[in-house]
Design a protein around this motif. Structure first.
Motif, mmCIF file in Angstrom:
data_model
loop_
_atom_site.group_PDB
_atom_site.id
_atom_site.type_symbol
_atom_site.label_atom_id
_atom_site.label_comp_id
_atom_site.label_asym_id
_atom_site.label_seq_id
_atom_site.Cartn_x
_atom_site.Cartn_y
_atom_site.Cartn_z
ATOM 1 N N MET A 4 -16.130 15.057 -11.200
ATOM 2 C CA MET A 4 -15.931 13.964 -9.981
ATOM 3 C C MET A 4 -16.011 12.513 -10.605
ATOM 4 O O MET A 4 -16.854 12.179 -11.035
ATOM 5 N N ALA A 5 -14.526 11.938 -10.345
ATOM 6 C CA ALA A 5 -14.513 10.595 -11.153
ATOM 7 C C ALA A 5 -14.019 9.433 -10.455
ATOM 8 O O ALA A 5 -13.647 9.555 -9.318
ATOM 9 N N VAL A 6 -14.556 8.320 -10.799
ATOM 10 C CA VAL A 6 -13.998 7.086 -10.258
ATOM 11 C C VAL A 6 -12.668 6.767 -10.682
ATOM 12 O O VAL A 6 -12.437 6.547 -11.940
ATOM 13 N N ILE A 7 -11.814 6.888 -9.856
ATOM 14 C CA ILE A 7 -10.207 6.875 -10.226
ATOM 15 C C ILE A 7 -9.980 5.318 -10.064
ATOM 16 O O ILE A 7 -8.983 4.663 -10.840
ATOM 17 N N GLY A 131 -22.493 12.597 -16.567
ATOM 18 C CA GLY A 131 -23.076 13.682 -16.117
ATOM 19 C C GLY A 131 -22.360 14.337 -14.704
ATOM 20 O O GLY A 131 -22.748 15.360 -14.102
ATOM 21 N N TYR A 132 -21.380 13.375 -14.243
ATOM 22 C CA TYR A 132 -20.615 13.901 -12.706
ATOM 23 C C TYR A 132 -19.437 14.851 -13.325
ATOM 24 O O TYR A 132 -18.453 14.510 -12.863
ATOM 25 N N GLU A 333 -19.546 18.761 -6.313
ATOM 26 C CA GLU A 333 -18.314 18.190 -5.306
ATOM 27 C C GLU A 333 -18.992 17.380 -4.420
ATOM 28 O O GLU A 333 -18.218 16.639 -3.599
ATOM 29 N N LYS A 334 -20.218 17.324 -4.005
ATOM 30 C CA LYS A 334 -20.842 16.344 -3.029
ATOM 31 C C LYS A 334 -21.246 15.281 -3.652
ATOM 32 O O LYS A 334 -22.202 14.238 -3.025
ATOM 33 N N ALA A 335 -20.799 14.795 -4.762
ATOM 34 C CA ALA A 335 -21.312 13.398 -5.165
ATOM 35 C C ALA A 335 -20.885 12.184 -4.564
ATOM 36 O O ALA A 335 -21.860 11.348 -4.467
ATOM 37 N N GLY A 336 -19.710 12.443 -4.012
ATOM 38 C CA GLY A 336 -19.444 11.149 -3.317
ATOM 39 C C GLY A 336 -20.118 10.952 -2.039
ATOM 40 O O GLY A 336 -20.523 9.823 -1.670
ATOM 41 N N GLU A 337 -20.646 12.136 -1.442
ATOM 42 C CA GLU A 337 -21.321 12.138 -0.167
ATOM 43 C C GLU A 337 -22.650 11.558 -0.511
ATOM 44 O O GLU A 337 -23.414 10.808 0.248
ATOM 45 N N ALA A 338 -23.274 11.944 -1.618
ATOM 46 C CA ALA A 338 -24.701 11.480 -2.172
ATOM 47 C C ALA A 338 -24.704 10.073 -2.323
ATOM 48 O O ALA A 338 -25.590 9.471 -1.856
ATOM 49 N N LEU A 339 -23.693 9.497 -2.929
ATOM 50 C CA LEU A 339 -23.547 8.103 -3.167
ATOM 51 C C LEU A 339 -23.284 7.264 -1.767
ATOM 52 O O LEU A 339 -24.089 6.413 -1.746
ATOM 53 N N ASN A 340 -22.686 7.741 -0.725
ATOM 54 C CA ASN A 340 -22.878 7.213 0.469
ATOM 55 C C ASN A 340 -24.030 7.196 1.151
ATOM 56 O O ASN A 340 -24.503 6.437 1.785
#
Length: 359
Positions: A4-7, A131-132, A333-340
Motif C-alpha cells: 500500500m504505497a504513496v503514489i 512495512g506497508y 489494506e486498511k493502512a489508509g483508513e488507519a492514517l486518517n
C-alpha cells in the motif's frame, strides 16, 4: 511483492505490485508480519513539514522519492539471506524486529551502531520501501533484533515509538524517582514513554494532552498526574503544569512538537531545566537569548534512537518490566483508513497492520 504505497502526496494510498528484492551481500529479506502506523507517516504522506513562519520543508527536499511503501515499525520472518549474512547465525523463519533508522553503513557513526546520526540516511519506510508491504529488505543482520516471548504487534511499536521515547528519556536521566518528568502528548509516544519511565523505576510522571480520552489513557497506563493542554495561551498551560508539579520542572519532553506545546513546555522549566523536543507536528519556538545562559536552560532535539538503545529497550521488555500499551490491529489494506483515524486524533495507543495471512 504487494504494498500500500504513496503514489502522490496527499492522495489515498494505492495497492501496487513491486519487484520482490533479492538480498545481496549482508542484506536480509523478511516477510512482514506486523507494521505499526506512526504519526510521522502522515508527514511523509502529506509530503512536507511545517517549519514555522510560513516555511515548509518538502520530503522531496529531503530526498524522499515516490512511489513509497511507508512503515518503519516492522516485525517479520526471515525469508532469504544474502551470501555474507549467513554467518550471522540468522535462519530462515526467524522472527525479528527491524531497526529502521539505517544509514550508509560505512561511516563512523554507522559502524558505531549510531546509524540514526548518519549524514546519508536510508531509513526503511522513508528513503526505501518499508512495512506497508509484504516484504522488506534490511541492510545488515545487526539491524535485526530477536523478540522471543514478546507480542510481535507490541514489539513492532518499539522500533520507533518505544525507541524514540527511550532515547529522549535517557537524555534527561538520571533524575530522582520523585522528580516530576513532564510529557506533552498522550498518543502512542506518550503512552510508551509512561511505560518506559515506569520500567526504569520513575515515580512521578505528569502528562499534558488536549484530549480528555487520552489523559484518561495516560492515567490508566500509570501517569501520576494529567494536565489539560487546551488553553488560550501557552503560558496558561505552563501555569497548570507548574501547579501540578509543585513548581517549575527539571525535565520536559515534548512529544507533540507544535509551536504552542513547545512554548508551554519551555515556560514550565526551572533554572537548569531541559526541554527535549521530539514531535514533528510543526511550527517554531522563539527563544529569549539572555534567558538561556542566565537560567542555564537546555533545549535539545532527539531524533528516534540508535540500535544499541533499541537492544536495551527490548531487554527491558523481555525482562517483563515494560507495561503494554493499547494496540489495535488492522489488515494492510486498511493502512489508509488507519492514517486518517490517526490524523483525526481517534487512536488511543497504536494501530498495527498485521498480516494474519492476508497481507
Amino acid at each position: 511483492m504487494r504494498a500500500m504505497a504513496v503514489i502522490e502526496n496527499g492522495k489515498p494510498l494505492q495497492p501496487i505490485e513491486l519487484p520482490t528484492p533479492e538480498p545481496e551481500g549482508e542484506q536480509v529479506l523478511l516477510e512482514v508480519t506486523h507494521c505499526g502506523v506512526c504519526h510521522s507517516d502522515i508527514h511523509i504522506w502529506d509530503g512536507f513539514y511545517d517549519m514555522g513562519g510560513g516555511k515548509v520543508l518538502t520530503l522531496k527536499d529531503r530526498g524522499v522519492t515516490l512511489p513509497l511503501a511507508m512503515g518503519h515499525e516492522v516485525v517479520g520472518r526471515v525469508l532469504k539471506l544474502g551470501p555474507r549474512a549467513a554467518a550471522s547465525g540468522l535462519k530462515v523463519g526467524d522472527l525479528r524486529l527491524v531497526f529502521p533508522w539505517v544509514g550508509c553503513g560505512t561511516c563512523a557513526k554507522c559502524r558505531a551502531d549510531e546509524d540514526n546520526m548518519c549524514l546519508k540516511p536510508r531509513s526503511i519506510g522513508v528513503y526505501q520501501h518499508g512495512g506497508y508491504a509484504t516484504h522488506v529488505l534490511v541492510p545488515e543482520p545487526r539491524h535485526l533484533i530477536a523478540i522471543d516471548g514478546l507480542d510481535p504487534a507490541l514489539a513492532a511499536t518499539y522500533a520507533c515509538s518505544g525507541l524514540t521515547v527511550y532515547s529522549a528519556i535517557r537524555k534527561v536521566m538520571p533524575l530522582p524517582p520523585e522528580e516530576p518528568i513532564v510529557l506533552f502528548g498522550a498518543g502512542g509516544l506518550g503512552l510508551n514513554a509512561i511505560a518506559v519511565l515506569r520500567a526504569l523505576g520513575h515515580k512521578r510522571i505528569v502528562v499534558v494532552d488536549i484530549d480528555a480520552r487520552k489523559r484518561e489513557a495516560a492515567l490508566a497506563e500509570g501517569a501520576t498526574d494529567v494536565v489539560d493542554g487546551k488553553a488560550d495561551t501557552p503560558d496558561e498551560v505552563a501555569a497548570r503544569v507548574i501547579a501540578a508539579c509543585g513548581g517549575p520542572v527539571e525535565a520536559v519532553i515534548d512529544l507533540v512538537g507544535a509551536g504552542p506545546s513547545a512554548r508551554a513546555a519551555f515556560a514550565s522549566l526551572r533554572k537548569g531545566g531541559a526541554l527535549i523536543l521530539v514531535g514533528l507536528y510543526g511550527g517554531d519556538l522563539p527563544l529569549p537569548l539572555p534567558v538561556m545562559p542566565t537560567r542555564a536552560l537546555t533545549v535539545r532535539g532527539s531524533y528516534v534512537g540508535n540500535v544499541k538503545e533499541l537492544r536495551e529497550l527490548i531487554a527491558l521488555a523481555k525482562g517483563g518490566k515494560l507495561p503494554a500499551i493499547p494496540i489495535a490491529t488492522e489488515p494492510l489494506e486498511k493502512a489508509g483508513e488507519a492514517l486518517n483515524r490517526l490524523r483525526a486524533g481517534q487512536v488511543i495507543g497504536r494501530i498495527v497492520l498485521a498480516a494474519d495471512g492476508k497481507f
